[in-house]
Every structure is written in structure tokens, then in C-alpha cells.
Motif scaffolding. Structure first.
Motif, PDB file in Angstrom:
ATOM      1  N   GLN A   1      45.892  36.159  36.003  1.00 17.90           N
ATOM      2  CA  GLN A   1      45.016  35.398  35.676  1.00 17.90           C
ATOM      3  C   GLN A   1      43.914  36.171  35.132  1.00 17.90           C
ATOM      4  O   GLN A   1      43.246  35.945  33.893  1.00 17.90           O
ATOM      5  CB  GLN A   1      44.555  34.142  36.440  1.00 17.90           C
ATOM      6  CG  GLN A   1      43.587  33.215  35.622  1.00 17.90           C
ATOM      7  CD  GLN A   1      43.377  32.085  36.545  1.00 17.90           C
ATOM      8  OE1 GLN A   1      44.120  31.645  37.385  1.00 17.90           O
ATOM      9  NE2 GLN A   1      42.206  31.298  35.987  1.00 17.90           N
TER      10      GLN A   1
ATOM     11  N   GLU B   1      42.406  36.466  31.259  1.00 14.75           N
ATOM     12  CA  GLU B   1      40.863  35.839  31.146  1.00 14.75           C
ATOM     13  C   GLU B   1      40.229  37.259  30.439  1.00 14.75           C
ATOM     14  O   GLU B   1      39.566  36.857  29.542  1.00 14.75           O
ATOM     15  CB  GLU B   1      40.118  35.833  32.412  1.00 14.75           C
ATOM     16  CG  GLU B   1      41.013  34.482  33.113  1.00 14.75           C
ATOM     17  CD  GLU B   1      40.923  33.207  32.463  1.00 14.75           C
ATOM     18  OE1 GLU B   1      40.880  33.122  31.289  1.00 14.75           O
ATOM     19  OE2 GLU B   1      41.405  32.340  33.211  1.00 14.75           O
TER      20      GLU B   1
ATOM     21  N   GLU C   1      39.116  24.374  34.393  1.00  6.39           N
ATOM     22  CA  GLU C   1      40.264  24.889  33.555  1.00  6.39           C
ATOM     23  C   GLU C   1      41.159  23.610  33.096  1.00  6.39           C
ATOM     24  O   GLU C   1      41.619  23.557  31.933  1.00  6.39           O
ATOM     25  CB  GLU C   1      41.075  26.144  34.227  1.00  6.39           C
ATOM     26  CG  GLU C   1      40.316  27.019  34.623  1.00  6.39           C
ATOM     27  CD  GLU C   1      41.153  28.287  34.654  1.00  6.39           C
ATOM     28  OE1 GLU C   1      41.832  28.690  35.658  1.00  6.39           O
ATOM     29  OE2 GLU C   1      41.002  29.070  33.688  1.00  6.39           O
TER      30      GLU C   1
ATOM     31  N   GLU D   1      46.146  28.230  29.808  1.00  3.64           N
ATOM     32  CA  GLU D   1      45.629  27.630  30.849  1.00  3.64           C
ATOM     33  C   GLU D   1      46.356  26.811  31.792  1.00  3.64           C
ATOM     34  O   GLU D   1      46.033  26.440  32.899  1.00  3.64           O
ATOM     35  CB  GLU D   1      44.888  26.444  30.184  1.00  3.64           C
ATOM     36  CG  GLU D   1      43.351  26.349  30.648  1.00  3.64           C
ATOM     37  CD  GLU D   1      42.704  27.617  30.608  1.00  3.64           C
ATOM     38  OE1 GLU D   1      42.527  28.399  31.806  1.00  3.64           O
ATOM     39  OE2 GLU D   1      41.892  28.084  29.625  1.00  3.64           O
TER      40      GLU D   1
ATOM     41  N   HIS E   1      47.241  28.556  34.810  1.00  3.46           N
ATOM     42  CA  HIS E   1      45.753  28.650  35.621  1.00  3.46           C
ATOM     43  C   HIS E   1      45.561  27.493  36.355  1.00  3.46           C
ATOM     44  O   HIS E   1      45.178  27.600  37.526  1.00  3.46           O
ATOM     45  CB  HIS E   1      44.776  29.044  34.767  1.00  3.46           C
ATOM     46  CG  HIS E   1      45.069  30.274  33.892  1.00  3.46           C
ATOM     47  ND1 HIS E   1      44.090  30.776  33.103  1.00  3.46           N
ATOM     48  CD2 HIS E   1      45.805  31.218  34.028  1.00  3.46           C
ATOM     49  CE1 HIS E   1      44.320  32.022  32.457  1.00  3.46           C
ATOM     50  NE2 HIS E   1      45.703  32.461  32.892  1.00  3.46           N
TER      51      HIS E   1
HETATM   52 FE   LIG Z   1      41.699  30.163  32.562  1.00  6.58          FE
END
Ligand SMILES: [Fe+2]
Ligand SMILES: [Fe+2]
Length: 395
Positions: free
Chosen positions: A263, A267, A316, A349, A352
Motif C-alpha cells: 500500500q 500510495e 478509503e 483502493e 487497501h
Molecule cells: Fe489507498
């Protein structure tokens, strides 16, 4: 093509091989851990981006090395604990007092020593009997070479180590304790970035609400500039939160650190996408507007469970809806390139959000229902944009 029948090289015996992989394991695990701790404090965006990518590469390398050790010597005490010489090098890395010192030691000393040992290994190993090691080490070599070329700027120290792979391992010693850095006050940004308590005053609440009737997708050039600038900073904050989740919780299972490092990479890559979109599509650039850390602080103040519930499973999760809404509006307006970005952000996403459920449930003894209850309890304290109505007192 006919098979060749050259004599087999002697190569390493299996124990020597397992010792070498154990040394690589200890170096890379320590680097993932410490790089996650320092990432938020590295000011330059380009360095933060590279470091985030390298953390992910190195975390995957640790997983592959663990697997190779399992294949070579299971059940056994490998990787044991580092011997005295390697422990001294790792202690030196862990004692760095600034991100600059840490990066100089990592890219000027530790990674070059690791790379040199891998080169020794590749020259020595038998490519037929030990082909699994060959493939793993070729990839490791290529990645470490790239890492050093991207962030190595000299300034390393002579650790007095000839061949890091051949150092003794302590098979019966307790696992090495990892040093955890002091809690963050706030992340660092390039020195041309204006950090203010309220961030960019241009941004309106309507950009962040989740109600389909109220959510406003930025369509005017000026508001798109401010919006993407803030989004780049939000991506950096997300990377920094995940990096700190990993760093501050060395007791978590290894897969947690792999998920967090993935992650982190996602990001920082998202931040890079926005950094490119701003000058190429929107007519602005990183640093044009102020940024603020109040949202970062509100999440960071929670324990790991609270951070996962509020960030991964709330912020998120809701961002997924907003990204698909934004994408539709932008496609309709003919901003295909910008719309495509939201499509990828949305795709990234999903894992995540899953990280929240997976590791939040883990922290509650595997009870996913208990985690969902925790998420809804914490959501009750949020306003319509997802920001907390009060800052938690728990550190
Ligand atoms: Fe994210
Ligand atoms: Fe993101």
C-alpha cells in the motif's frame, strides 16, 4: 536446443546456502522496518517516492527468501538471529538520527554490501542444482542495483565486512528486536511546500461528502488544480500512515508488513500520478498551494485498530464511491485522461480496504463481526466528510 552436459559446479552446500539467505533476510527485514519508520520524515517528494518503491521490493524479497529458507532447511532454526558482525551493522543503521543519515547508511553501506554478497553468490552457486536460488538472486541483484542508482549518493561508511553472505548466524539465539523510532509529530514535505494548520482554504467540504446529491466533482480548472494538489498530499499521507503502521508494529505477522508495504508503494505511485497530471493536464504544480496535516494527525493519534478502521475501512472505502462518481462526471466532460486516473485509483483502493478488514479482524482474534462493530462505532464520531468531530485522546 540440445541440453548441455558441462560438469556441475561445486557451488555452496545447503547449510552455507541457508546461512547466506539468513544474512540477506536479516538485512532486508531491518531495511523494510527502518525505511517504513523514516519514510514520513524524508522531505523530498522524489526520495519519498523511491523509498516507497524500494520498501515494497524489499518486502517481497524477504517473503521469497523466507520461502527459499523453508525449502532448503525446513524444519530448522533458520534464519536464526544475526551474528555479532551483522548485528553491529544493523545496530548502526538503527541508530541513525536523521533521514539523511539513514539514507546514506542504507544506500551507501547496507545495500552495497548486500549487493556485493549477492554477486559473490551468483558467481559461486551451481546454476542447475541451485536454480531456485539463482533466479531469486538475479532478481534481487537487479533490484538492489536499481535502488542504489536511484537513491545512493555516497556518504556510506566502511563496515569492515568482506562478504556479508558468509557472516555467522546465531541459530539458537532469540529473534532480533527491532528499534522503533519515536512517534511522529508530523510528516516532512519538500521545503518549498507551505504547511499551514488549516491547509488549502480554497477546498470546500462539498468535494469530500459522500452523499450523491451533495458531492461536488471539481470541474472548473481552478478548483481542479486545488483539488489534485490536495489529493497528492493525501496520497503521501496515506503512504506515511501505512509505513508507520508497519514500523510501529514489528510484532505483527510478516504478511501484514507485505500488505502495508504494497500500500505504501501504491500510495506514493498515486502521488506521482497527480504530480504528473498537475503540470500536464491542469496547469499547476506541486507546491502551488498550502497543505495541512490535521486529518493525518486525527488518524495517526489512534492505535493500529483505530487507524485501520478509520482509514482503510472508512476513508478509503468511501473514496471508492467518490472516485467512481468523479470518473463518470469527468468522462462526460471529455477529460478522459484525468478520468482514467480515477479508474486506477479505484482499482487500487479495493485491496487497501481489504487490508483494513484483514488486519483489523486479526487484531480482534480473527472476529470479523467484532471488527465491523468497531468500524461503525468509530464512524459515529465522524462528520459528513469523514473527518473526526473530535480528536481521540488515545495515543
Ligand atoms: Fe489507498
Ligand atoms: Fe491512493
Amino acid at each position: 536446443m540440445a541440453l548441455r552436459h558441462d560438469p556441475l559446479k561445486r557451488g555452496y552446500d545447503v547449510d552455507e546456502n541457508a546461512i547466506r539467505f539468513s544474512n540477506y533476510f536479516h538485512v532486508l527485514r531491518e531495511l523494510v522496518h527502518l525505511s517504513c519508520g523514516w519514510l514520513p520524515l524524508v522531505p523530498a517528494f522524489e526520495d519519498k517516492l523511491r523509498l516507497g518503491e524500494h520498501i515494497h521490493d524489499d518486502a517481497r524479497a524477504v517473503s521469497r527468501i523466507k520461502r527459499r529458507l523453508y525449502e532448503l532447511r525446513h524444519p530448522s532454526d533458520y534464519p536464526g538471529a544475526p551474528g555479532a558482525e551483522l548485528a553491529a551493522l544493523l545496530d548502526r543503521l538503527a541508530s541513525a538520527e536523521s533521514p539523511q543519515e539513514y539514507l546514506a547508511l542504507t544506500y551507501g553501506t547496507a545495500k552495497p554490501l548486500l549487493l556485493a554478497a549477492v554477486e559473490v553468490d551468483l558467481a559461486e552457486l551451481d546454476p542447475i542444482t541451485d536454480e531456485p536460488s539463482l533466479l531469486l538472486l538475479e532478481k534481487l541483484r537487479a533490484r538492489q542495483q536499481r535502488h542504489i542508482s536511484e537513491l545512493g549518493a555516497g556518504g556510506g561508511e566502511d563496515a569492515g565486512i568482506e562478504d556479508l553472505g558468509a557472516l555467522a548466524i546465531q541459530l539458537k539465539a532469540p529473534p532480533r528486536e527491532l528499534r522503533v523510532l519515536p512517534p511522529l509529530v508530523e510528516p516532512a514535505r519538500d521545503d518549498f511546500i507551505d504547511v499551514t494548520p488549516e491547509g488549502d482554504p480554497f477546498l470546500s467540504e462539498e468535494l469530500y461528502v459522500n452523499d450523491p446529491d451533495e458531492n461536488h466533482v471539481p470541474i472548473e480548472p481552478e478548483e481542479q488544480r486545488h483539488f489534485f494538489h490536495a489529493l497528492m498530499d493525501a496520497e503521501l499521507c496515506a503512504a506515511e500512515l501505512m509505513a508507520r503502521n508497519s514500523h510501529e508494529h514489528p510484532e505483527m505477522p510478516w504478511d501484514f508488513h507485505v500488505d502495508m508495504s504494497r500500500q505504501v508503494w501504491d500510495e506514493v505511485r498515486h502521488a506521482h500520478v497527480h504530480e504528473i497530471l498537475m503540470p500536464t493536464e491542469l496547469g499547476c504544480r506541486w507546491g502551488d498551494y498550502p497543505v495541512g496535516f490535521s486529518y493525518f494527525r486525527s488518524i495517526y493519534a489512534h492505535d493500529l485498530l483505530g487507524r485501520l478502521a478509520l482509514f482503510n475501512s472508512t476513508s478509503e472505502q468511501k473514496a471508492m464511491w467518490r472516485h467512481s462518481h468523479r470518473r463518470r462526471v469527468l468522462v462526460d466532460r471529455g477529460q478522459e485522461q484525468v478520468a482514467k486516473v480515477f479508474d486506477y485509483l479505484l482499482a487500487d483502493e479495493v485491496p487497501h480496504v481489504h487490508n483494513g478488514v484483514r488486519w483489523g479482524s486479526h487484531l480482534l482474534g480473527g472476529d470479523e463481526a467484532a471488527y465491523r462493530r468497531k468500524v461503525s462505532e468509530l464512524r459515529d464520531g465522524l462528520d459528513r466528510t469523514g473527518a473526526p468531530t473530535e480528536t481521540p485522546s488515545a495515543a
